[in-house]
Scaffold this motif. Structure first.
Motif, PDB file in Angstrom:
ATOM      1  N   GLN A 128       0.805  -1.228   0.000  1.00  0.00           N
ATOM      2  CA  GLN A 128       0.000   0.000   0.000  1.00  0.00           C
ATOM      3  C   GLN A 128       0.831   1.267   0.000  1.00  0.00           C
ATOM      4  OE1 GLN A 128       0.746  -2.186   2.324  1.00  0.00           O
ATOM      5  NE2 GLN A 128      -0.694  -1.956   4.030  1.00  0.00           N
ATOM      6  N   ILE A 129       2.153   1.161  -0.208  1.00  0.00           N
ATOM      7  CA  ILE A 129       2.995   2.354  -0.038  1.00  0.00           C
ATOM      8  C   ILE A 129       2.546   3.521  -0.934  1.00  0.00           C
ATOM      9  CG2 ILE A 129       4.806   1.462  -1.602  1.00  0.00           C
ATOM     10  CD1 ILE A 129       5.359   3.731   1.444  1.00  0.00           C
ATOM     11  N   VAL A 130       2.152   3.218  -2.174  1.00  0.00           N
ATOM     12  CA  VAL A 130       1.743   4.293  -3.086  1.00  0.00           C
ATOM     13  C   VAL A 130       0.482   4.978  -2.538  1.00  0.00           C
ATOM     14  CG1 VAL A 130       1.047   4.889  -5.437  1.00  0.00           C
ATOM     15  CG2 VAL A 130       2.755   3.103  -5.061  1.00  0.00           C
ATOM     16  N   HIS A 131      -0.433   4.156  -2.065  1.00  0.00           N
ATOM     17  CA  HIS A 131      -1.678   4.660  -1.489  1.00  0.00           C
ATOM     18  C   HIS A 131      -1.405   5.514  -0.241  1.00  0.00           C
ATOM     19  CE1 HIS A 131      -5.924   4.810  -0.944  1.00  0.00           C
ATOM     20  NE2 HIS A 131      -5.890   4.213   0.232  1.00  0.00           N
ATOM     21  N   THR A 132      -0.477   5.039   0.607  1.00  0.00           N
ATOM     22  CA  THR A 132      -0.106   5.773   1.830  1.00  0.00           C
ATOM     23  C   THR A 132       0.420   7.165   1.475  1.00  0.00           C
ATOM     24  OG1 THR A 132       0.495   3.699   2.913  1.00  0.00           O
ATOM     25  CG2 THR A 132       1.396   5.720   3.866  1.00  0.00           C
ATOM     26  N   GLU A 161      11.975  -6.081  -9.092  1.00  0.00           N
ATOM     27  CA  GLU A 161      10.905  -5.834 -10.086  1.00  0.00           C
ATOM     28  C   GLU A 161       9.722  -5.115  -9.424  1.00  0.00           C
ATOM     29  OE1 GLU A 161      12.119  -9.005  -9.698  1.00  0.00           O
ATOM     30  OE2 GLU A 161      13.472  -8.959 -11.438  1.00  0.00           O
ATOM     31  N   HIS A 162       9.360  -5.614  -8.254  1.00  0.00           N
ATOM     32  CA  HIS A 162       8.260  -5.014  -7.499  1.00  0.00           C
ATOM     33  C   HIS A 162       8.582  -3.557  -7.166  1.00  0.00           C
ATOM     34  CE1 HIS A 162       5.283  -4.498  -4.299  1.00  0.00           C
ATOM     35  NE2 HIS A 162       6.263  -4.108  -3.513  1.00  0.00           N
ATOM     36  N   THR A 163       9.829  -3.337  -6.717  1.00  0.00           N
ATOM     37  CA  THR A 163      10.254  -1.983  -6.347  1.00  0.00           C
ATOM     38  C   THR A 163      10.182  -1.033  -7.542  1.00  0.00           C
ATOM     39  OG1 THR A 163      11.741  -2.918  -4.710  1.00  0.00           O
ATOM     40  CG2 THR A 163      12.128  -0.633  -5.342  1.00  0.00           C
ATOM     41  N   LEU A 164      10.653  -1.493  -8.677  1.00  0.00           N
ATOM     42  CA  LEU A 164      10.656  -0.658  -9.869  1.00  0.00           C
ATOM     43  C   LEU A 164       9.224  -0.311 -10.298  1.00  0.00           C
ATOM     44  CD1 LEU A 164      12.958   0.522 -11.456  1.00  0.00           C
ATOM     45  CD2 LEU A 164      12.733  -1.332 -13.116  1.00  0.00           C
ATOM     46  N   LYS A 165       8.332  -1.262 -10.142  1.00  0.00           N
ATOM     47  CA  LYS A 165       6.922  -1.039 -10.486  1.00  0.00           C
ATOM     48  C   LYS A 165       6.353   0.070  -9.588  1.00  0.00           C
ATOM     49  CE  LYS A 165       2.611  -3.616 -10.561  1.00  0.00           C
ATOM     50  NZ  LYS A 165       2.180  -3.670  -9.158  1.00  0.00           N
ATOM     51  N   ILE A 166       6.674  -0.008  -8.297  1.00  0.00           N
ATOM     52  CA  ILE A 166       6.205   1.005  -7.354  1.00  0.00           C
ATOM     53  C   ILE A 166       6.764   2.384  -7.713  1.00  0.00           C
ATOM     54  CG2 ILE A 166       6.443   1.805  -4.964  1.00  0.00           C
ATOM     55  CD1 ILE A 166       6.063  -1.046  -4.082  1.00  0.00           C
ATOM     56  N   LEU A 167       8.044   2.417  -8.071  1.00  0.00           N
ATOM     57  CA  LEU A 167       8.663   3.700  -8.411  1.00  0.00           C
ATOM     58  C   LEU A 167       7.985   4.328  -9.633  1.00  0.00           C
ATOM     59  CD1 LEU A 167      12.463   3.034  -7.736  1.00  0.00           C
ATOM     60  CD2 LEU A 167      10.746   4.063  -6.236  1.00  0.00           C
ATOM     61  N   GLU A 169       4.850   3.852 -10.439  1.00  0.00           N
ATOM     62  CA  GLU A 169       3.541   4.323  -9.971  1.00  0.00           C
ATOM     63  C   GLU A 169       3.679   5.676  -9.257  1.00  0.00           C
ATOM     64  OE1 GLU A 169       1.884  -0.163  -9.135  1.00  0.00           O
ATOM     65  OE2 GLU A 169       1.374   1.392  -7.672  1.00  0.00           O
ATOM     66  N   LEU A 170       4.778   5.810  -8.507  1.00  0.00           N
ATOM     67  CA  LEU A 170       5.005   7.076  -7.804  1.00  0.00           C
ATOM     68  C   LEU A 170       5.284   8.196  -8.804  1.00  0.00           C
ATOM     69  CD1 LEU A 170       7.091   5.797  -4.764  1.00  0.00           C
ATOM     70  CD2 LEU A 170       4.754   6.715  -4.738  1.00  0.00           C
ATOM     71  N   GLN A 171       5.998   7.859  -9.866  1.00  0.00           N
ATOM     72  CA  GLN A 171       6.263   8.834 -10.920  1.00  0.00           C
ATOM     73  C   GLN A 171       4.935   9.289 -11.541  1.00  0.00           C
ATOM     74  OE1 GLN A 171       7.882   7.286 -14.543  1.00  0.00           O
ATOM     75  NE2 GLN A 171       9.196   9.077 -14.860  1.00  0.00           N
ATOM     76  N   GLN A 172       4.041   8.327 -11.775  1.00  0.00           N
ATOM     77  CA  GLN A 172       2.705   8.628 -12.308  1.00  0.00           C
ATOM     78  C   GLN A 172       1.940   9.566 -11.381  1.00  0.00           C
ATOM     79  OE1 GLN A 172       1.034   7.782 -15.233  1.00  0.00           O
ATOM     80  NE2 GLN A 172       3.167   7.338 -15.765  1.00  0.00           N
ATOM     81  N   LEU A 173       2.087   9.310 -10.086  1.00  0.00           N
ATOM     82  CA  LEU A 173       1.418  10.117  -9.069  1.00  0.00           C
ATOM     83  C   LEU A 173       1.906  11.567  -9.115  1.00  0.00           C
ATOM     84  CD1 LEU A 173      -0.412  10.164  -6.508  1.00  0.00           C
ATOM     85  CD2 LEU A 173       1.588   9.468  -5.179  1.00  0.00           C
ATOM     86  N   ASN A 194      17.852   2.830 -14.964  1.00  0.00           N
ATOM     87  CA  ASN A 194      16.576   2.113 -14.848  1.00  0.00           C
ATOM     88  C   ASN A 194      15.522   2.767 -13.962  1.00  0.00           C
ATOM     89  OD1 ASN A 194      17.656   0.126 -16.498  1.00  0.00           O
ATOM     90  ND2 ASN A 194      18.621  -0.894 -14.760  1.00  0.00           N
ATOM     91  N   ILE A 195      15.924   3.607 -13.041  1.00  0.00           N
ATOM     92  CA  ILE A 195      14.940   4.191 -12.135  1.00  0.00           C
ATOM     93  C   ILE A 195      14.418   5.511 -12.701  1.00  0.00           C
ATOM     94  CG2 ILE A 195      14.517   4.850  -9.725  1.00  0.00           C
ATOM     95  CD1 ILE A 195      17.153   3.607  -8.978  1.00  0.00           C
ATOM     96  N   PRO A 196      13.109   5.784 -12.578  1.00  0.00           N
ATOM     97  CA  PRO A 196      12.583   7.073 -13.036  1.00  0.00           C
ATOM     98  C   PRO A 196      12.961   8.191 -12.056  1.00  0.00           C
ATOM     99  CG  PRO A 196      10.819   5.761 -12.073  1.00  0.00           C
ATOM    100  CD  PRO A 196      12.039   4.897 -12.061  1.00  0.00           C
ATOM    101  N   LEU A 197      14.236   8.577 -12.080  1.00  0.00           N
ATOM    102  CA  LEU A 197      14.771   9.526 -11.102  1.00  0.00           C
ATOM    103  C   LEU A 197      14.664  10.966 -11.567  1.00  0.00           C
ATOM    104  CD1 LEU A 197      18.201   8.106  -9.874  1.00  0.00           C
ATOM    105  CD2 LEU A 197      16.085   8.320  -8.556  1.00  0.00           C
ATOM    106  N   HIS A 198      14.591  11.868 -10.592  1.00  0.00           N
ATOM    107  CA  HIS A 198      14.618  13.298 -10.869  1.00  0.00           C
ATOM    108  C   HIS A 198      15.945  13.895 -10.398  1.00  0.00           C
ATOM    109  CE1 HIS A 198      13.693  17.558  -9.919  1.00  0.00           C
ATOM    110  NE2 HIS A 198      12.996  17.476 -11.028  1.00  0.00           N
ATOM    111  N   THR A 199      16.446  13.378  -9.268  1.00  0.00           N
ATOM    112  CA  THR A 199      17.630  13.966  -8.633  1.00  0.00           C
ATOM    113  C   THR A 199      18.632  12.904  -8.197  1.00  0.00           C
ATOM    114  OG1 THR A 199      16.175  15.685  -7.728  1.00  0.00           O
ATOM    115  CG2 THR A 199      18.370  15.513  -6.759  1.00  0.00           C
ATOM    116  N   LEU A 200      19.895  13.245  -8.311  1.00  0.00           N
ATOM    117  CA  LEU A 200      20.958  12.396  -7.791  1.00  0.00           C
ATOM    118  C   LEU A 200      21.646  13.151  -6.657  1.00  0.00           C
ATOM    119  CD1 LEU A 200      22.522   9.730  -8.291  1.00  0.00           C
ATOM    120  CD2 LEU A 200      24.128  11.062  -9.671  1.00  0.00           C
ATOM    121  N   LYS A 201      21.668  12.540  -5.481  1.00  0.00           N
ATOM    122  CA  LYS A 201      22.323  13.189  -4.336  1.00  0.00           C
ATOM    123  C   LYS A 201      23.680  12.560  -4.092  1.00  0.00           C
ATOM    124  CE  LYS A 201      19.982  15.086  -1.030  1.00  0.00           C
ATOM    125  NZ  LYS A 201      19.196  15.284   0.201  1.00  0.00           N
TER     126      LYS A 201
END
Ligand code: C2E
Ligand code: MG
Ligand code: MG
Ligand code: MG
Length: 282
Positions: A128-132, A161-167, A169-173, A194-201
């Motif tokens: 439920q992390i995306v929902h949270t 794979e699961h983690t990437l799917k969540i990421l 979904e978060l990008q979509q959000l 591979n990750i839909p990233l915006h920033t690199l720290k």
């Protein structure tokens, strides 16, 4: 088994627990109560745009005002919370608190473009992390792009794979994702692909001792070039000196955080710094 009296609670200690330091056990056992009694608090460290010198956001960093131990560092209790699973309610509290703070500052006439929240790998194992996250944003009435979730490579250790799917979904959000602590651990360039990233720290270790270390400067410079080619914004963490700042400017890093500008401070102090900064522009 020895029963031990600690405050008003009675706890059973098994022989194996003898190895665990007492403070660790005490912290572990008092987390739930601490959350109920509002002993946790968020500090905020300004994020500064290098080109303009302006504050554009903040990173939320949790603190624990413990009645016996005083201010406890997240480096001490986050690993414990991850071990016990308490990081799930605690992480949700952090998200809700940060979102509410953004909306409170907005009401005060202090709009922030971006507030970072650190996420634990355990939170990403939750379905439920995306929902949270969505609920925390909706409850506070803020825009998703005002939240930047800081993740580390560790979130890919379990079920990538699961983690990437969540990421995705978060990008979509509409929330932003940043990869924290890059340059420590097993930093791999494949994450950047591979990750839909915006920033690199970039971790503090990238910049500390850089002034006298030519090879380090070349690595720093090259990583920024790669990140920019991949359309990533680059933030250098842990900047402490003016010499470091001049190297940061030379290599076109986009933003910085560090004691040179400000340590993490309580919300009220941050509002004061930000207000003065907006008035004077420095
Ligand atoms: P992080 O996300 O990499 O945060 C940066 C750390 O560097 C912070 O330590 C910050 O206070 C410190 N720092 C900032 N500028 C400087 C500087 O110029 N010099 C030096 N020496 N240090 C600087 P802090 O607040 O103790 O947090 C430590 C770590 O705890 C964070 O590292 C993050 O991984 C974790 N953490 C903090 N808050 C949370 C949270 O709400 N949730 C989770 N899951 N982890 C958190
Ligand atoms: Mg962080
Ligand atoms: Mg970091
Ligand atoms: Mg970190």
């Amino acid at each position: 088994y020895v029963a031990k009296k600690e405050r008003n609670t009675c706890k059973l200690y098994s022989p194996s627990m003898n190895d665990v330091p007492k403070k660790e056990l005490m912290l572990e056992n008092s987390m739930f109560k601490a959350l109920e009694e509002e002993q946790f608090t968020l500090f905020y460290q300004p994020k500064i745009d290098v080109a303009t010198g302006r504050i554009y956001g903040a990173e939320a960093l949790i603190r624990w005002r413990h009645p016996d131990f005083g201010m406890v560092s997240p480096l001490e209790f986050i690993p414990l919370a991850e071990k016990t699973g308490f990081i799930i309610p605690l992480g949700e509290w952090v998200l809700r608190k940060a979102c509410m703070q953004i909306s409170e500052w907005e009401r005060m006439g202090l709009p922030l473009l971006s507030v970072s929240v650190n996420m634990s790998m355990i939170q990403f194992q939750q379905k439920q992390i995306v929902h949270t996250i969505e609920r925390a944003i909706a409850a506070a009435g803020i825009r998703p792009e005002q939240i930047e979730l800081e993740i580390t490579e560790s979130i890919f250790m379990d079920n990538p794979e699961h983690t990437l799917k969540i990421l995705h979904e978060l990008q979509q959000l509409g929330v932003k994702l940043s990869l924290d602590d890059f340059g420590t651990g097993y930093s791999s360039l494949s994450y950047l692909q591979n990750i839909p990233l915006h920033t690199l720290k970039l971790d503090k270790s990238f910049i500390s001792d850089i002034v006298s270390d030519f090879k380090k400067q070349m690595i720093y410079k090259s990583v920024i070039v790669i990140a920019h080619h991949l359309n990533l914004k680059v933030v250098t963490e842990g900047v402490e000196t003016e010499d470091e700042m001049s190297i940061i400017r030379e290599h076109n890093c986009d933003a910085v955080q560090g004691y040179i500008y400000s340590p993490p401070v309580p919300a009220a102090k941050f509002a004061q710094i930000y207000t003065e900064h907006r008035a004077t522009g420095s």
